[in-house]
Design a protein around this motif. Structure first.
Motif, mmCIF file in Angstrom:
data_model
loop_
_atom_site.group_PDB
_atom_site.id
_atom_site.type_symbol
_atom_site.label_atom_id
_atom_site.label_comp_id
_atom_site.label_asym_id
_atom_site.label_seq_id
_atom_site.Cartn_x
_atom_site.Cartn_y
_atom_site.Cartn_z
ATOM 1 N N ILE A 83 14.083 5.365 10.827
ATOM 2 C CA ILE A 83 12.793 6.380 10.531
ATOM 3 C C ILE A 83 12.469 5.668 9.296
ATOM 4 O O ILE A 83 13.273 5.983 8.012
ATOM 5 C CB ILE A 83 13.140 7.633 10.419
ATOM 6 N N SER A 84 11.452 4.885 9.039
ATOM 7 C CA SER A 84 10.854 4.539 7.577
ATOM 8 C C SER A 84 10.060 5.626 6.947
ATOM 9 O O SER A 84 9.154 6.014 7.484
ATOM 10 C CB SER A 84 10.163 3.209 7.846
ATOM 11 N N ASP A 85 10.238 5.800 5.672
ATOM 12 C CA ASP A 85 9.499 6.654 4.829
ATOM 13 C C ASP A 85 8.349 6.007 4.441
ATOM 14 O O ASP A 85 8.055 4.695 4.562
ATOM 15 C CB ASP A 85 10.235 7.293 3.779
ATOM 16 N N LEU A 86 7.434 6.662 3.608
ATOM 17 C CA LEU A 86 6.241 6.208 3.351
ATOM 18 C C LEU A 86 6.260 4.868 2.390
ATOM 19 O O LEU A 86 5.520 3.939 2.472
ATOM 20 C CB LEU A 86 5.292 7.246 2.535
ATOM 21 N N ASN A 87 7.331 4.952 1.378
ATOM 22 C CA ASN A 87 7.537 3.803 0.643
ATOM 23 C C ASN A 87 7.992 2.484 1.277
ATOM 24 O O ASN A 87 7.376 1.346 0.884
ATOM 25 C CB ASN A 87 8.501 4.092 -0.625
ATOM 26 N N THR A 88 8.866 2.696 2.201
ATOM 27 C CA THR A 88 9.421 1.469 3.081
ATOM 28 C C THR A 88 8.099 0.982 4.092
ATOM 29 O O THR A 88 7.956 -0.045 3.845
ATOM 30 C CB THR A 88 10.542 2.155 3.861
ATOM 31 N N VAL A 89 7.369 1.718 4.451
ATOM 32 C CA VAL A 89 6.161 1.307 5.268
ATOM 33 C C VAL A 89 5.160 0.519 4.488
ATOM 34 O O VAL A 89 4.592 -0.538 4.930
ATOM 35 C CB VAL A 89 5.736 2.379 6.351
ATOM 36 N N THR A 90 5.136 1.146 3.322
ATOM 37 C CA THR A 90 4.280 0.407 2.417
ATOM 38 C C THR A 90 4.402 -0.564 1.919
ATOM 39 O O THR A 90 3.777 -1.815 1.968
ATOM 40 C CB THR A 90 3.841 1.753 1.176
ATOM 41 N N LYS A 91 5.900 -1.026 1.642
ATOM 42 C CA LYS A 91 6.341 -2.269 1.362
ATOM 43 C C LYS A 91 6.212 -3.168 2.643
ATOM 44 O O LYS A 91 5.956 -4.228 2.216
ATOM 45 C CB LYS A 91 7.680 -1.928 0.720
ATOM 46 N N LEU A 92 6.771 -2.785 3.643
ATOM 47 C CA LEU A 92 6.654 -3.676 4.953
ATOM 48 C C LEU A 92 5.075 -4.045 5.116
ATOM 49 O O LEU A 92 5.083 -5.286 5.702
ATOM 50 C CB LEU A 92 6.995 -2.804 6.114
ATOM 51 N N ALA A 93 4.319 -3.283 4.883
ATOM 52 C CA ALA A 93 2.854 -3.645 5.007
ATOM 53 C C ALA A 93 2.496 -4.610 4.291
ATOM 54 O O ALA A 93 1.094 -5.456 4.445
ATOM 55 C CB ALA A 93 1.974 -2.314 4.685
ATOM 56 N N GLU A 94 3.190 -5.260 3.297
ATOM 57 C CA GLU A 94 2.631 -6.337 2.517
ATOM 58 C C GLU A 94 3.069 -7.734 3.586
ATOM 59 O O GLU A 94 2.528 -8.615 3.167
ATOM 60 C CB GLU A 94 3.563 -6.661 1.161
ATOM 61 N N LEU A 95 3.799 -7.466 4.422
ATOM 62 C CA LEU A 95 4.192 -8.526 5.496
ATOM 63 C C LEU A 95 2.961 -8.945 6.443
ATOM 64 O O LEU A 95 2.567 -7.904 7.195
ATOM 65 C CB LEU A 95 5.435 -8.329 5.941
ATOM 66 N N PRO A 96 2.282 -9.864 6.285
ATOM 67 C CA PRO A 96 0.938 -10.171 6.928
ATOM 68 C C PRO A 96 1.389 -10.115 8.816
ATOM 69 O O PRO A 96 0.539 -9.719 9.438
ATOM 70 C CB PRO A 96 0.474 -11.457 6.823
ATOM 71 N N GLN A 97 2.550 -10.184 9.345
ATOM 72 C CA GLN A 97 2.826 -10.400 10.490
ATOM 73 C C GLN A 97 3.074 -8.858 11.161
ATOM 74 O O GLN A 97 2.791 -8.695 12.385
ATOM 75 C CB GLN A 97 4.262 -10.758 10.890
#
Length: 308
Positions: free
Chosen positions: A144-158
């Motif tokens: 379960i990813s929190d908001l900060n983790t998902v936001t950071k992952l959102a930087e990955l274009p894939q």
């Protein structure tokens, strides 16, 4: 833009892993399952995922199922694979998926470990960056990813989507309010039709439908009623079909998978009831209950091609 062209939207198809008497994959039954989902207008095929008993497949079986899905769909709809578990195996599965011509993959939870957010991020990042394919993260169990983790992952274009199978609505609202149309938001709760009204009005307009493997016309009827806010139709479908099936699904662990095969067999598909441990087959009593529900559903809500 290239990657987002093959974004899965609407009702998603998740084929099973049909097993023969000798325990191997029944290739013909799998092909029929995929063809049926495409014919019934499912918007994407997700192969070798939860309903495909991902956790129990050998590397050879996994490769075979992916190859069959890509071949049978023949680019009619996007094909996404399941990857995950052991990190090294997950990385290998992404390469298999890319070489086979899949459009992307759904990243299933890592094996056993309850990781810190930093560890969850690294798990997802390493898989996402291993190929140029579209990827979807899955909020479930020990990942379960929190908001900060998902936001950071959102930087990955894939990364193009988030599927929620956890049900934390407060977190879902935070995610969708902060990240908006950055992702396709998918409801992946077990038996997603049950919870879809809550998700749809938040902005989750895509969901995985186990029921579509055997009564897809009812899935479509349900989703159209939801989009139109047709409360009467929704109420009737909940009372006549969805809640009764869900009541059976909750009676034993593993029924989220084996009940699909039972429903398919009831509808005449040669898929068999065989599942791999620790999943258990549907009991005779529960099979008979499901058979009655499906028969009554077909009588009241006949398939369009057989309406009188």
């Amino acid at each position: 833009m290239e990657q987002r062209q093959n974004l899965p939207k609407g009702i998603l198809g998740f084929p099973t892993a049909p097993f023969k008497n000798d325990g191997g994959i029944d290739e013909k039954a799998l092909e029929e399952n995929i063809k049926y989902l495409i014919k019934e207008d499912l918007s994407a095929i997700f192969i070798a995922c939860g309903s495909g008993e991902f956790q129990s497949l050998s590397a050879k079986e996994y490769q075979n199922m992916v190859d069959i899905a890509v071949s049978v769909t023949n680019k009619q709809v996007p094909v996404y694979t399941g990857v995950g578990g052991n990190i090294q195996e997950a990385l290998n599965q992404t390469v298999i998926s890319e070489k086979a011509g899949a459009d992307g993959y759904l990243i299933l939870p890592p094996y056993l470990i309850q990781g810190e957010q930093e560890g969850i991020y690294e798990y997802y990042r390493s898989i996402i960056e291993n190929t140029n394919l579209n990827s979807i993260i899955y909020q479930r169990d020990n990942a379960i990813s929190d908001l900060n983790t998902v936001t950071k992952l959102a930087e990955l274009p894939q990364l193009i989507g988030l599927k929620d199978g956890h049900g934390n609505m407060e977190l879902n609202i935070e995610l969708i309010q902060h990240l908006g149309d950055r992702f396709e938001w998918m409801n992946g709760m077990p038996f997603a039709e049950i919870t879809m009204p809550a998700y749809y009005h938040m902005g989750f307009e895509t969901y995985s439908s186990a029921m579509s493997n055997y009564i897809p016309h009812i899935s479509r009827m349900y989703f159209e009623a939801l989009k139109k806010n047709d409360k009467e139709t929704l109420h009737n479908l909940y009372q006549d079909v969805l809640l009764p099936i869900n009541d059976i699904r909750k009676k034993k662990k593993g029924y989220a998978v084996s009940l699909i095969k039972a429903g398919m067999e009831i509808m005449g598909f040669n898929v068999g009831q065989s599942v791999r441990a620790p999943v258990v087959e549907v009991s005779k009593e529960h099979y008979k209950e499901l058979e009655g529900i499906v028969k009554r559903a077909l009588d009241k809500y006949p398939e369009p091609s057989v309406k009188k």
